[in-house]
Design a protein around this motif. Sequence first.
Motif, PDB file in Angstrom:
ATOM      1  N   GLU A  11      75.076   5.940  34.092  1.00 65.18           N
ATOM      2  CA  GLU A  11      75.451   5.355  32.810  1.00 65.18           C
ATOM      3  C   GLU A  11      76.254   4.081  33.050  1.00 65.18           C
ATOM      4  O   GLU A  11      76.912   3.924  34.063  1.00 65.18           O
ATOM      5  CB  GLU A  11      76.273   6.339  31.976  1.00 65.18           C
ATOM      6  N   ARG A  62      75.084   4.175  25.960  1.00 62.07           N
ATOM      7  CA  ARG A  62      75.167   5.093  24.822  1.00 62.07           C
ATOM      8  C   ARG A  62      75.612   4.381  23.546  1.00 62.07           C
ATOM      9  O   ARG A  62      76.401   3.450  23.585  1.00 62.07           O
ATOM     10  CB  ARG A  62      76.123   6.240  25.128  1.00 62.07           C
ATOM     11  N   PRO A  69      71.765   8.084  23.828  1.00 64.83           N
ATOM     12  CA  PRO A  69      71.386   6.935  24.664  1.00 64.83           C
ATOM     13  C   PRO A  69      70.616   5.896  23.859  1.00 64.83           C
ATOM     14  O   PRO A  69      69.793   6.245  23.008  1.00 64.83           O
ATOM     15  CB  PRO A  69      70.489   7.550  25.741  1.00 64.83           C
TER      16      PRO A  69
END
Length: 196
Positions: A11, A62, A69
Amino acid sequence: MKYSSNTNRTEDLPNTWIGNWNNIFMPHLGIELAAEIPLFRISYFSTIDTLQDVTDNPMIVRNEVTGEPMKNNVIRGDYFGFEVRTPYLVFYNSSRAKFYFAKSFGEYHLGFVGREMRIDDLIFDFRINATFPGKRDFQFLTELYLDNIWPGFSDKAFGIGPSLRFGMTPSNKFGIITALINARFKVGDFFDKNLR
């Protein structure tokens, strides 16, 4: 655009310069076959990567409100596409303008492209494209290339101008995803309008 390669982190925070979400990610190797007539184009694309299972995916960004997402279109497998267009429109003295509706990599697009359009002494290229929601969120792209920045400069061989991509941002609002300055070099023109 970042990939999750060579890192334990999958991420990432949103990039403030170039949006690292709502992008299209192509395979390392693919092949496209197409047939084309003036009003219609049909195509078939196939991924021929031998390493499909280990190809790196995009970093996850996100939505700050929903926690979901943000979407990307990762191209894997086979795709049929088409484009229906109105070619050879004379629009602002350009014989290369067209409106189109297309399906490409599972996404639908509606847009306009005009090359070497002219208003007085200003020569420019202009493109707009709307991508309908589906694999990615709705986005709107606009590009402008100024071909003759001042009289006698480049004679349409060089163009420079802004490119803006609008869509849903991680703050769950509609805004600018990408803002760039693009440049284009034209190698040659293979059609002489004076030949009949």
